[in-house]
Design a protein around this motif. Sequence first.
Motif, PDB file in Angstrom:
ATOM      1  N   VAL A   1      11.461   3.225  11.828  1.00  0.00           N
ATOM      2  CA  VAL A   1      10.366   2.012  11.786  1.00  0.00           C
ATOM      3  C   VAL A   1       8.948   2.403  11.514  1.00  0.00           C
ATOM      4  CG1 VAL A   1       9.063   0.157  13.170  1.00  0.00           C
ATOM      5  CG2 VAL A   1      11.455   0.317  13.450  1.00  0.00           C
ATOM      6  N   VAL A   2       8.548   3.545  12.098  1.00  0.00           N
ATOM      7  CA  VAL A   2       7.376   4.343  11.704  1.00  0.00           C
ATOM      8  C   VAL A   2       7.148   4.862  10.638  1.00  0.00           C
ATOM      9  CG1 VAL A   2       5.800   5.936  12.576  1.00  0.00           C
ATOM     10  CG2 VAL A   2       6.562   4.299  14.235  1.00  0.00           C
ATOM     11  N   GLY A   3       8.529   5.510  10.207  1.00  0.00           N
ATOM     12  CA  GLY A   3       8.511   6.232   8.903  1.00  0.00           C
ATOM     13  C   GLY A   3       8.527   5.293   7.832  1.00  0.00           C
ATOM     14  N   GLU A   4       9.270   4.217   8.015  1.00  0.00           N
ATOM     15  CA  GLU A   4       9.124   3.085   6.853  1.00  0.00           C
ATOM     16  C   GLU A   4       7.806   2.662   6.577  1.00  0.00           C
ATOM     17  OE1 GLU A   4      11.960   1.671   4.851  1.00  0.00           O
ATOM     18  OE2 GLU A   4      12.282   3.833   5.384  1.00  0.00           O
ATOM     19  N   THR A   5       6.998   2.355   7.924  1.00  0.00           N
ATOM     20  CA  THR A   5       5.734   1.784   7.657  1.00  0.00           C
ATOM     21  C   THR A   5       4.747   2.710   7.040  1.00  0.00           C
ATOM     22  OG1 THR A   5       6.329   0.601   9.581  1.00  0.00           O
ATOM     23  CG2 THR A   5       4.060   0.747   8.789  1.00  0.00           C
ATOM     24  N   LEU A   6       5.094   4.199   7.207  1.00  0.00           N
ATOM     25  CA  LEU A   6       4.093   5.115   6.658  1.00  0.00           C
ATOM     26  C   LEU A   6       4.366   5.312   4.935  1.00  0.00           C
ATOM     27  CD1 LEU A   6       4.403   8.149   8.977  1.00  0.00           C
ATOM     28  CD2 LEU A   6       2.346   7.118   8.594  1.00  0.00           C
ATOM     29  N   LYS A   7       5.504   5.003   4.698  1.00  0.00           N
ATOM     30  CA  LYS A   7       5.832   4.927   3.316  1.00  0.00           C
ATOM     31  C   LYS A   7       5.264   3.491   2.553  1.00  0.00           C
ATOM     32  CE  LYS A   7      10.436   5.607   3.850  1.00  0.00           C
ATOM     33  NZ  LYS A   7      11.742   6.031   3.667  1.00  0.00           N
ATOM     34  N   LYS A   8       5.176   2.450   3.233  1.00  0.00           N
ATOM     35  CA  LYS A   8       5.297   1.274   2.587  1.00  0.00           C
ATOM     36  C   LYS A   8       3.654   0.777   2.681  1.00  0.00           C
ATOM     37  CE  LYS A   8      10.038  -0.342   2.743  1.00  0.00           C
ATOM     38  NZ  LYS A   8      11.142  -1.113   3.541  1.00  0.00           N
TER      39      LYS A   8
ATOM     40  N   ARG B   1       2.131  -5.429  10.320  1.00  0.00           N
ATOM     41  CA  ARG B   1       3.109  -6.289  11.269  1.00  0.00           C
ATOM     42  C   ARG B   1       4.404  -6.727  10.408  1.00  0.00           C
ATOM     43  NH1 ARG B   1       2.213  -9.717  15.928  1.00  0.00           N
ATOM     44  NH2 ARG B   1       4.041 -11.112  15.962  1.00  0.00           N
ATOM     45  N   SER B   2       4.077  -7.449   9.371  1.00  0.00           N
ATOM     46  CA  SER B   2       5.301  -7.574   8.630  1.00  0.00           C
ATOM     47  C   SER B   2       6.368  -6.555   8.446  1.00  0.00           C
ATOM     48  CB  SER B   2       4.755  -8.326   7.401  1.00  0.00           C
ATOM     49  OG  SER B   2       5.715  -8.583   6.480  1.00  0.00           O
ATOM     50  N   THR B   3       5.845  -5.560   7.875  1.00  0.00           N
ATOM     51  CA  THR B   3       6.623  -4.216   7.579  1.00  0.00           C
ATOM     52  C   THR B   3       7.432  -3.543   8.604  1.00  0.00           C
ATOM     53  OG1 THR B   3       5.099  -3.693   5.644  1.00  0.00           O
ATOM     54  CG2 THR B   3       6.717  -1.972   6.476  1.00  0.00           C
TER      55      THR B   3
ATOM     56  N   GLU C   1       0.818   2.805   2.966  1.00  0.00           N
ATOM     57  CA  GLU C   1      -0.155   3.831   2.975  1.00  0.00           C
ATOM     58  C   GLU C   1      -1.589   3.546   2.900  1.00  0.00           C
ATOM     59  OE1 GLU C   1      -2.339   7.028   2.008  1.00  0.00           O
ATOM     60  OE2 GLU C   1      -2.103   5.515   0.732  1.00  0.00           O
ATOM     61  N   GLU C   2      -1.810   2.210   2.122  1.00  0.00           N
ATOM     62  CA  GLU C   2      -3.256   1.826   1.999  1.00  0.00           C
ATOM     63  C   GLU C   2      -3.772   1.475   3.340  1.00  0.00           C
ATOM     64  OE1 GLU C   2      -5.933  -0.410  -1.235  1.00  0.00           O
ATOM     65  OE2 GLU C   2      -4.017  -1.532  -0.456  1.00  0.00           O
ATOM     66  N   ASP C   3      -3.059   0.561   3.914  1.00  0.00           N
ATOM     67  CA  ASP C   3      -3.562  -0.103   5.178  1.00  0.00           C
ATOM     68  C   ASP C   3      -3.966   1.070   6.254  1.00  0.00           C
ATOM     69  OD1 ASP C   3      -3.636  -2.838   4.174  1.00  0.00           O
ATOM     70  OD2 ASP C   3      -1.591  -3.151   4.154  1.00  0.00           O
ATOM     71  N   LEU C   4      -2.799   1.906   6.400  1.00  0.00           N
ATOM     72  CA  LEU C   4      -2.693   2.972   7.565  1.00  0.00           C
ATOM     73  C   LEU C   4      -3.955   3.926   7.362  1.00  0.00           C
ATOM     74  CD1 LEU C   4       0.996   3.924   7.997  1.00  0.00           C
ATOM     75  CD2 LEU C   4      -0.562   2.196   9.511  1.00  0.00           C
ATOM     76  N   THR C   5      -4.178   4.338   6.101  1.00  0.00           N
ATOM     77  CA  THR C   5      -5.534   5.036   5.472  1.00  0.00           C
ATOM     78  C   THR C   5      -6.652   4.259   6.270  1.00  0.00           C
ATOM     79  OG1 THR C   5      -4.516   5.997   3.684  1.00  0.00           O
ATOM     80  CG2 THR C   5      -6.860   6.042   3.809  1.00  0.00           C
TER      81      THR C   5
END
Length: 548
Positions: free
Chosen positions: A348-355, A207-209, A357-361
């Motif tokens: 926005v989604v691209g930045e979150t995928l980059k920053k 959410r913060s990202t 990665e651990e949480d999205l996994t």
Amino acid sequence: IRAMKESGADKNTVAPFVEELLALKAKLEPPSDKKEKKRPVVANKDKKFTAPTSSTADLLPMINTDSDGKILKRIKTANASPTDGDISIKGWVRTVRKQKTLAFVEVNDGSSLSGIQCVLPFDDLDKDSKSEIEKLATGCSVQVVGRVVESQGKQKYEVQSSSIRIVGECPAETYPLAKKRHSLEFLRTIAHLRPRTNTIAAVARVRSTLAGSIHSFFQESGFCYVQTPLITASDCEGAGEMFRVTTLDLDNVKELPMSTDEDGNTQDGVDYGEDFFGKPAFLTVSGQLGGETHACALGDIYTFGPTFRAENSQTTRHLAEFNMVEPEMAFADLNSAMDNAENMLKYVVGETLKKCEEDLTFFNNFYDKGLKERLDKVVNTPFVRCSYRDAIAHLQEEIAKDPSKWQFPDVEFGTDLATEHERWLAETKFNSCVFVYNYPKDIKAFYMRDNDADGGETVNAMDLLVPGVGELVGGSQREDRLDVLLAKMETLDLDPEDYWWYLDLRKFGSVPHAGYGLGFERLVCYVTGVENIREAIAFPRYPGNAEF
């Protein structure tokens, strides 16, 4: 301390040493004969409060310098990498494993999902640290001092620890999160503690990202950030589902000022002329109308803030308090709004995928197996654009195959699409994010511009539908013609006097302009794969619940 002050050290540098000195002084001073005044504890009347068995005054002071007297550097576990000398880790204990010659303590400081493992060999620890190990429990806050080294276990790095201090104890027998598994429903009842769980902490970081990336996108695109008021006299959506703001004493109904007619006769209804603002006032459902005023002067603006809706809904998609991202663009049409919304979401989604990665996994593994693949597709695939009329035709064709599969099988021009319709279009028909545009006039808000191409039967409006959620973005070209806007307001029984300032924008240098609204918590759900929107915000507000 005196030497540090004389050398010009700032307060933040000196403060830890002052605290340590005061703690030592307190230990040496004889106990006072004066009885300590106890402050009353205010607790939930339905929950039993257990006073702690010890206070932080009983605990050892934190370690501020290494063996050479140098100030210890504190690092975040998310940024951990091998170090030559000692560093300091501060966080909360997740697990403790004690063996004959050493102990393993997993510490999480909130900066990452995994935290870091701290290895404490008993032979290398000082006397105080050895006694601290016996008091370690899940949930207690600690400071660990040692070197970060490459790990021989599953994790990448670990801390070879030389000291540990308990900063705040946590009684295992009463700690609500002592058990490993809890339902999300239960965690909502302890929303003040649930950020310590993997799921809610990961949601908070994502959410913060997302929030930071939204600001970055608009700032880098030349938009001006505007804060619109939370208290308003205008109903932007015309839906009437608004929270009233008043200072009138509602507990003393007999004394409420009542409305009167021209002859002074009392009428039904409160006289809000006697209220704080001199008129009925409400919590806003949107910052759009206020945003338009600045767009018509600054060109491109955006708002990002809380909005409120008194909708009696207990669904997984609705909150009474939520946040909206609402850009407004002058000299723009509906295509401009769709282009901007697509570019924003991809960024926005691209930045979150980059920053993240651990949480999205983590979310991909435990909540939505296809999450990361879907998010990659958002970034790399153009969004589909489909007119409302075509969307209705696609739905009618599909529903005709087996109407019994649909909760709302009756679909025709003028139907306000339900979530099942939106998700079928995004997930099955197009398997993509899709803009549905040119909606019927009768199911959209008064401020949307009539579509001249079909004689005003539709308006230049769009919704962005995304797989897994349905509607994520709603926008339109705004009605910039004064006479048309006044006619719409009369039809909807909206008083032009309440919108005099909004109408002035059409009188003085009116321009074509467009914008959209993005429900931020829905975006959080979409990017994390968490189904219930009540997990997407720190303290959810919904009918019957305003706890914390």
